[in-house]
Every structure is written in structure tokens, then in C-alpha cells.
Design a protein around this motif. Structure first.
Motif, PDB file in Angstrom:
ATOM      1  N   GLY A 146     -49.974  23.701   5.082  1.00 38.36           N
ATOM      2  CA  GLY A 146     -51.256  24.204   4.606  1.00 38.36           C
ATOM      3  C   GLY A 146     -51.871  25.219   5.544  1.00 38.36           C
ATOM      4  N   ALA A 147     -51.722  25.031   6.837  1.00 40.09           N
ATOM      5  CA  ALA A 147     -52.336  25.924   7.812  1.00 40.09           C
ATOM      6  C   ALA A 147     -51.649  27.278   7.859  1.00 40.09           C
ATOM      7  CB  ALA A 147     -52.311  25.281   9.194  1.00 40.09           C
ATOM      8  N   MET A 148     -50.356  27.317   7.534  1.00 34.88           N
ATOM      9  CA  MET A 148     -49.648  28.589   7.657  1.00 34.88           C
ATOM     10  C   MET A 148     -49.673  29.406   6.372  1.00 34.88           C
ATOM     11  SD  MET A 148     -45.605  27.629   7.577  1.00 34.88           S
ATOM     12  CE  MET A 148     -44.995  29.247   7.218  1.00 34.88           C
ATOM     13  N   ASN A 149     -50.105  28.815   5.259  1.00 35.33           N
ATOM     14  CA  ASN A 149     -50.119  29.542   4.002  1.00 35.33           C
ATOM     15  C   ASN A 149     -51.185  30.616   4.027  1.00 35.33           C
ATOM     16  OD1 ASN A 149     -49.674  26.375   2.517  1.00 35.33           O
ATOM     17  ND2 ASN A 149     -48.096  27.868   2.842  1.00 35.33           N
ATOM     18  N   ARG A 150     -50.830  31.777   3.534  1.00 35.52           N
ATOM     19  CA  ARG A 150     -51.803  32.852   3.455  1.00 35.52           C
ATOM     20  C   ARG A 150     -51.554  33.655   2.189  1.00 35.52           C
ATOM     21  NH1 ARG A 150     -48.086  34.283   7.421  1.00 35.52           N
ATOM     22  NH2 ARG A 150     -47.123  36.305   7.149  1.00 35.52           N
ATOM     23  N   GLN A 151     -52.588  34.280   1.711  1.00 36.30           N
ATOM     24  CA  GLN A 151     -52.501  35.083   0.503  1.00 36.30           C
ATOM     25  C   GLN A 151     -51.803  36.410   0.805  1.00 36.30           C
ATOM     26  OE1 GLN A 151     -53.297  32.718  -1.806  1.00 36.30           O
ATOM     27  NE2 GLN A 151     -54.614  34.104  -2.882  1.00 36.30           N
ATOM     28  N   VAL A 152     -50.866  36.781  -0.035  1.00 35.22           N
ATOM     29  CA  VAL A 152     -50.196  38.066   0.063  1.00 35.22           C
ATOM     30  C   VAL A 152     -50.155  38.645  -1.342  1.00 35.22           C
ATOM     31  CG1 VAL A 152     -48.063  39.268   0.663  1.00 35.22           C
ATOM     32  CG2 VAL A 152     -48.779  37.288   2.004  1.00 35.22           C
ATOM     33  N   GLN A 153     -50.979  39.642  -1.600  1.00 34.88           N
ATOM     34  CA  GLN A 153     -51.047  40.307  -2.893  1.00 34.88           C
ATOM     35  C   GLN A 153     -51.190  39.293  -4.033  1.00 34.88           C
ATOM     36  OE1 GLN A 153     -47.592  42.809  -3.173  1.00 34.88           O
ATOM     37  NE2 GLN A 153     -48.168  44.029  -1.422  1.00 34.88           N
ATOM     38  N   GLY A 154     -52.111  38.334  -3.903  1.00 38.43           N
ATOM     39  CA  GLY A 154     -52.341  37.344  -4.943  1.00 38.43           C
ATOM     40  C   GLY A 154     -51.402  36.163  -4.902  1.00 38.43           C
ATOM     41  N   GLU A 173     -51.002  24.011  -0.048  1.00 38.20           N
ATOM     42  CA  GLU A 173     -52.336  24.019  -0.656  1.00 38.20           C
ATOM     43  C   GLU A 173     -52.592  25.407  -1.245  1.00 38.20           C
ATOM     44  OE1 GLU A 173     -54.858  21.775  -0.864  1.00 38.20           O
ATOM     45  OE2 GLU A 173     -53.992  20.160   0.320  1.00 38.20           O
ATOM     46  N   THR A 174     -53.058  25.444  -2.485  1.00 37.97           N
ATOM     47  CA  THR A 174     -53.465  26.697  -3.114  1.00 37.97           C
ATOM     48  C   THR A 174     -54.848  26.486  -3.718  1.00 37.97           C
ATOM     49  OG1 THR A 174     -52.670  26.256  -5.357  1.00 37.97           O
ATOM     50  CG2 THR A 174     -51.039  27.086  -3.765  1.00 37.97           C
ATOM     51  N   GLN A 175     -55.433  27.542  -4.230  1.00 35.97           N
ATOM     52  CA  GLN A 175     -56.723  27.406  -4.909  1.00 35.97           C
ATOM     53  C   GLN A 175     -56.579  26.568  -6.174  1.00 35.97           C
ATOM     54  OE1 GLN A 175     -58.172  31.409  -5.431  1.00 35.97           O
ATOM     55  NE2 GLN A 175     -59.018  31.489  -3.371  1.00 35.97           N
ATOM     56  N   ALA A 176     -55.386  26.574  -6.758  1.00 38.25           N
ATOM     57  CA  ALA A 176     -55.142  25.813  -7.990  1.00 38.25           C
ATOM     58  C   ALA A 176     -54.858  24.341  -7.730  1.00 38.25           C
ATOM     59  CB  ALA A 176     -53.977  26.425  -8.759  1.00 38.25           C
ATOM     60  N   GLY A 177     -54.475  23.980  -6.501  1.00 32.87           N
ATOM     61  CA  GLY A 177     -54.168  22.590  -6.197  1.00 32.87           C
ATOM     62  C   GLY A 177     -53.120  22.464  -5.108  1.00 32.87           C
ATOM     63  N   ARG A 178     -52.589  21.262  -4.980  1.00 31.75           N
ATOM     64  CA  ARG A 178     -51.594  20.939  -3.954  1.00 31.75           C
ATOM     65  C   ARG A 178     -50.226  20.818  -4.625  1.00 31.75           C
ATOM     66  NH1 ARG A 178     -53.250  15.983  -0.440  1.00 31.75           N
ATOM     67  NH2 ARG A 178     -54.641  17.572   0.356  1.00 31.75           N
ATOM     68  N   PHE A 179     -49.221  21.466  -4.022  1.00 32.00           N
ATOM     69  CA  PHE A 179     -47.886  21.500  -4.611  1.00 32.00           C
ATOM     70  C   PHE A 179     -46.815  21.191  -3.573  1.00 32.00           C
ATOM     71  CE2 PHE A 179     -50.628  24.151  -7.141  1.00 32.00           C
ATOM     72  CZ  PHE A 179     -50.373  23.674  -8.419  1.00 32.00           C
ATOM     73  N   CYS A 180     -45.685  20.682  -4.056  1.00 30.99           N
ATOM     74  CA  CYS A 180     -44.514  20.417  -3.225  1.00 30.99           C
ATOM     75  C   CYS A 180     -43.488  21.513  -3.472  1.00 30.99           C
ATOM     76  CB  CYS A 180     -43.866  19.091  -3.607  1.00 30.99           C
ATOM     77  SG  CYS A 180     -44.883  17.654  -3.314  1.00 30.99           S
TER      78      CYS A 180
END
Length: 113
Positions: free
Chosen positions: A6-14, A33-40
Motif C-alpha cells: 500500500g505504501a509503495m503504490n502510486r498513481q501513474v496516468q490514472g 489499496e486503490t480508491q476503488a478498494g483493496r485488491f490482491c
């Protein structure tokens, strides 16, 4: 073993950047973790797949569920089973999984879109 990214995820062009495909452990479940929810994000049959990390029944942790030989997971809390390729509840006793975003591999990097 479950990886928390979750900490390393970042938005890249949407899209949400997961990591370099060659550097992600194929034996781990990577929780995103995304704005839409939590995914595996995990490997199954030599490809990366994505599915909801949350059971629709009582929000059980599907990131703790192991994939069986058919590509199904079982919620560790109450035993509801899901087909990760369709998100469908196998026993028809619970709602289906939340629709997962598309998983994209671009230039050796994985993104959720």
C-alpha cells in the motif's frame, strides 16, 4: 506470506503502480489499496491475476486465502468460496466479489487500471 504494498503504490496516468513484475515475489499475495478498494495481486498458472481482497459477506480478509487448484479462494472467516477469474460466489450463498480493476503489464511494470 503476504506482501503489503500500500505504501509503495502510486498513481501513474490514472493507473496504480504495483511494482516491477520481475521484482514481485510470485509466491506472495500483494495487497494493493486503490480508491476503488483493496485488491490482491498474485500469480496463478504462470500469470498475474487480481481479485478483491475483501469478502462481501462481512469484509473478511481474502488476502489471507490460498488459491486452490481450480483458482478458487475460501474466506477464512466463514468459508464462502469464490472463483477469482469471475468473482462469482461458488455456493450462491453470498454476493459476488467486487469487480477488480484491469491488471496491465507495461514495460515490465504492473499497474491496476
Amino acid at each position: 506470506m503476504i506482501g503489503w504494498h500500500g505504501a509503495m503504490n502510486r498513481q501513474v496516468q490514472g493507473s496504480v503502480f504495483i511494482g516491477n513484475a520481475s521484482e514481485l515475489d510470485p509466491l506472495e499475495t500483494h495487497l494493493v489499496e486503490t480508491q476503488a478498494g483493496r485488491f490482491c495481486v498474485r500469480r496463478w498458472r504462470d500469470e498475474w491475476i487480481v481479485h478483491s481482497a475483501v469478502c462481501p459477506h462481512m469484509l473478511g480478509p481474502l488476502n489471507e486465502a490460498e488459491l486452490d487448484k481450480h483458482g478458487n479462494i475460501t474466506c477464512p472467516w466463514h468459508g464462502y468460496r469464490f472463483d477469482v477469474s469471475t468473482g462469482q460466489n461458488i455456493d450462491a450463498k453470498c454476493n459476488d466479489l467486487m469487480q477488480a480493476p484491469r491488471l496491465i503489464e507495461r514495460d515490465g511494470k504492473l499497474y491496476l487500471d
